[in-house]
Design an enzyme around this catalytic site. Structure first.
Site, mmCIF file in Angstrom:
data_model
loop_
_atom_site.group_PDB
_atom_site.id
_atom_site.type_symbol
_atom_site.label_atom_id
_atom_site.label_comp_id
_atom_site.label_asym_id
_atom_site.label_seq_id
_atom_site.Cartn_x
_atom_site.Cartn_y
_atom_site.Cartn_z
ATOM 1 C CG HIS A 256 0.538 8.977 -7.100
ATOM 2 N ND1 HIS A 256 -0.639 9.111 -6.476
ATOM 3 C CD2 HIS A 256 0.338 9.461 -8.480
ATOM 4 C CE1 HIS A 256 -1.376 9.634 -7.241
ATOM 5 N NE2 HIS A 256 -0.642 9.958 -8.368
ATOM 6 C CG HIS B 115 -1.794 1.225 1.283
ATOM 7 N ND1 HIS B 115 -3.263 1.219 0.976
ATOM 8 C CD2 HIS B 115 -1.494 2.594 1.976
ATOM 9 C CE1 HIS B 115 -3.634 2.235 0.970
ATOM 10 N NE2 HIS B 115 -2.691 3.084 1.804
ATOM 11 C CD GLU B 116 1.382 3.546 3.584
ATOM 12 O OE1 GLU B 116 1.586 4.530 3.113
ATOM 13 O OE2 GLU B 116 0.419 3.291 4.279
ATOM 14 C CG HIS C 211 0.546 6.349 -0.736
ATOM 15 N ND1 HIS C 211 -0.728 6.784 -1.409
ATOM 16 C CD2 HIS C 211 -0.610 5.832 0.320
ATOM 17 C CE1 HIS C 211 -1.956 6.789 -0.881
ATOM 18 N NE2 HIS C 211 -1.634 6.117 0.379
#
Length: 722
Positions: free
Chosen positions: A506, A499-500, A503
């Site tokens: 991104h 998940h992290e 990010h």
């Protein structure tokens, strides 16, 4: 969770040109590391060893002074306002201030101390006042409005159009159009809100660090060896060798709730964990109500009845009706599944104990895990040896290699802010460095709980036309290595890492002109798409086979264990959804209230009534620790996790159809989602990737709520421009 942001800074203070300086002696202006660019470090990274707490306040004072001079130069420019001399000039202002803040705020959460917290309280009002003074600068506002009013004739490209729109909106929504007493009231409220949110976050961290629980004998029954070893090491560090010291750090708390055989131990931990910040020195009860009041008063200055009405205007959801429509639709869809799950768990527990069992809040994780083990022969602890942290790093980083062709090279010459932290250069397919990523995995008393991604520097194009590379970090709280074992993760922790890392990608892939539109600087209900998209790979055998191997024997994870991860991925989907909806509904309740909240517990109870799964536990509530909405950027925005789930399931369905590592699909996701940041409306970007607006179908099918052959349900996302 999305990156940590300096919430007190208005969006008009942009993270630009953030190379920093050399330093030596703390406390002297000449040697302050924030006073010049970092020209002596690898890739312009922060020289953490030269940064001292005493450097921050002088650097902030200097940065404020310099940005005020930059703002004055814009306002007093004798030339007519243009996009370049006003909007771009504002975007590029504040580089010196942001050089210090982009170090201070990440470390405040990841490696703080009492002195740093005291500094943050002193800086809070000062920075809020500075931000407000910019947004309420009438001369600056007139120039911005002048450019905005003639936007149709400027022939701007989409990214420039978005910068102009967001700059105008930021000022308009921050009081620039207010007059007289309303302007002063906005200034007062903004400063007050900054102080309140800072205090809330500090209370959460400070109280968490006060807890230590000593267990012995039968109280330890059921706890895995890895947990006991960690507790023994913690006790040894406190000078009590041979005993077992537990804290309320998230990995410890979750392990106790899942494995402790003693209901009394589980209840004790549950009550302690969920009654934090409700009373005493670190109580957040009145602070929450004051934050809600202050936000509502700010919204009223803009003609809005509630803060949610104000806060949702610049989101994909647009308004409270659309948020509640999604949350209520999901509650209706998932409630039957949750009821079936609880009935099955209760029956199983009753048979196992030989007596009727009532499922309490502290019983769910324990008995759900026991049922999962019995039903699927699934033992999450038995999977830990196959997820040694270094192997997981290879696997998670390797996902980006397979999808996008980038690689990661650890560089020991890049300074880090704590010995636990590692720094990696990110290499693009042409073998050029495209950024830096720091990894920080273990709990410590100086780190707040949870997991997040943040930026030490955003990507952008500087005034000379050169690309400034991004520096990002991912921060988590995984089980720390012991004297006998390395860090071994559960599948849930691997999912958190994925998940992290989403990010982080991104931020790392950002290819934009302006820092304020770069990477994760997107609508709140769009920002979780890349992170939650990554989570889908946890249940894909082709991905797990690439790195999951026993840390002692090197044997790959057996196919039957991979199948168990896949088979159990839907287990508890009803519970998990309703739990998230409870958070989202509570957030909305706090930010749709029209009066002062005298009884926070009652507000939370009423908000979660429709999704409640257990009897109320007196003295327990989650709002006082809900940093996302009270100290972070998710006020009236926590629904975005479910909103983004609709998007990520819909997006991943493209990969399921075309191939998990299909190059064409991955290239489209990279170029249309990861690279573009906030340069265009998120629905425009999503439709460019997907070819259509998302529907809720893929999410319901992934969780086993809706068979694949059923027709589409109504779309949860309003139609937007092409």
């Amino acid at each position: 969770m999305k990156k940590l942001t300096a919430a007190i800074m208005a969006s008009t203070i942009m993270l630009m040109n953030q190379n920093s300086a050399a330093a030596a002696t703390p406390g002297t202006s000449a040697d302050n590391p924030f006073f010049t660019e970092y020209t002596t470090t690898v890739l312009g990274t922060i020289p953490f060893s030269r940064v001292h707490n005493s450097d921050y306040e002088p650097a902030v004072d200097r940065g404020i002074k310099l940005q005020n001079q930059e703002i004055d130069a814009i306002v007093n420019n004798p030339d007519k306002p243009t996009f370049l001399n006003t909007i771009v000039a504002l975007e590029r202002s504040g580089a010196d201030l942001n050089r210090v803040l982009s170090t201070f705020y990440p470390l405040l959460s990841a490696d703080s101390d009492d002195e740093l917290m005291e500094i943050s309280m002193r800086l809070s009002s000062k920075l809020s006042d500075h931000s407000t003074s910019i947004t309420l600068n009438q001369g600056l506002w007139k120039r911005i409005k002048s450019v905005y009013d003639k936007r149709a004739s400027l022939n701007l490209n989409p990214e420039d159009e978005m910068l102009l729109q967001r700059t105008y909106d930021s000022f308009a929504r921050s009081g620039a159009g207010l007059e007289g007493q309303q302007r002063e009231e906005y200034r007062r409220l903004a400063s007050k809100l900054s102080d309140l949110t800072t205090k809330f976050g500090q209370n959460v961290l400070k109280e968490l660090n006060t807890y230590e629980i000593w267990l012995s004998g039968d109280e330890l029954a059921g706890l895995p060896t890895s947990v006991l070893e960690a507790a023994a090491l913690s006790a040894k560090e406190k000078g009590r060798e041979g005993e077992y010291r537990f804290t309320l750090a998230q990995p410890t708390y979750m392990a106790v709730m899942k494995y402790a055989d003693s209901p009394a131990v589980r209840e004790r931990f549950y009550r302690l964990y969920n009654s934090r910040n409700t009373k005493g020195e670190y109580s957040n009860m009145e602070i929450m109500s004051d934050i809600a009041d202050t936000r509502r008063q700010i919204a009223a200055l803009f003609g809005k009845e509630t803060y949610a009405d104000y806060g949702l205007e610049k989101t994909m959801a647009e308004n409270t009706a659309n948020v509640y429509a999604l949350l209520n639709r999901l509650a209706e869809a998932y409630r039957p599944a949750q009821q079936r799950e609880f009935a099955e768990i209760t029956e199983f527990a009753s048979k196992a104990t030989g007596a009727p069992v009532k499922l309490n809040a502290w019983d769910y994780s324990y008995w759900a895990n026991k049922l999962k083990e019995a039903k699927y022969k699934y033992d999450e602890e038995a999977l830990r040896p196959y997820f040694e942290l270094n192997n997981v790093i290879d696997g998670v980083f390797g996902l980006a290699t397979r999808l996008y062709g980038v690689t990661f090279r650890q560089n020991p010459d890049i300074e880090v802010y704590h010995p636990d932290v590692r720094a990696f250069e990110v290499i693009d397919p042409e073998q050029k460095v495209m950024g830096v990523i720091y990894t920080d995995f273990y709990p410590r008393e100086t780190k707040r709980p949870g997991a997040w991604m943040t930026n030490f520097r955003e990507e952008y194009i500087d005034a000379d036309g050169d690309t400034v590379l991004p520096h990002v970090s991912i921060v988590m709280n995984f089980t720390k290595p012991t004297d006998t074992k390395p860090s071994l993760l559960t599948p849930y922790e691997v999912e958190t890492f994925l998940h992290e890392f989403g990010h982080a990608l991104h931020g790392l892939f950002a290819s934009t002109n302006y820092a304020s539109l770069s990477g994760t600087n997107v609508y709140r209900d769009f920002v979780e798409l890349p992170s939650q998209f990554n989570e889908n790979y946890l249940t894909e055998k082709e991905f797990l086979d690439g790195f999951a191997r026993h840390y002692q024997t090197g044997e790959p994870i057996p196919s039957e264990l991979v199948e168990k991860i896949i088979d159990t991925s839907r287990f508890g989907a009803g519970y998990a959804c309703l739990r998230q909806l409870a958070f989202g509904l509570t957030d909305m309740a706090w930010h749709t209230t029209t009066t002062h909240v005298d009884d926070p517990a009652e507000l939370e109870r009423r908000a979660t009534e429709s999704v409640a799964m257990f009897d109320e536990v007196e003295g327990c509530m989650f709002s006082p620790q809900f940093s996302h909405i009270f100290a972070g950027g998710y006020a009236a925005g926590y629904y975005s996790y479910k909103w983004a789930e609709v998007l990520d399931a819909d997006a991943f369905s493209m990969f399921k159809r075309n191939g998990l590592f299909d190059k064409k699909t991955a290239d489209s996701f990279r170029t249309n989602i990861l690279m573009r940041g906030g340069t265009e409306h998120p629905m425009t970007l999503y439709k460019r990737f997907r070819g259509q607006e998302p529907t809720i179908d893929a999410l319901l099918q992934r969780d086993g709520i809706q068979p694949e052959e059923q027709p589409s349900m109504p779309q949860p996302v309003p139609t937007k421009k092409d």
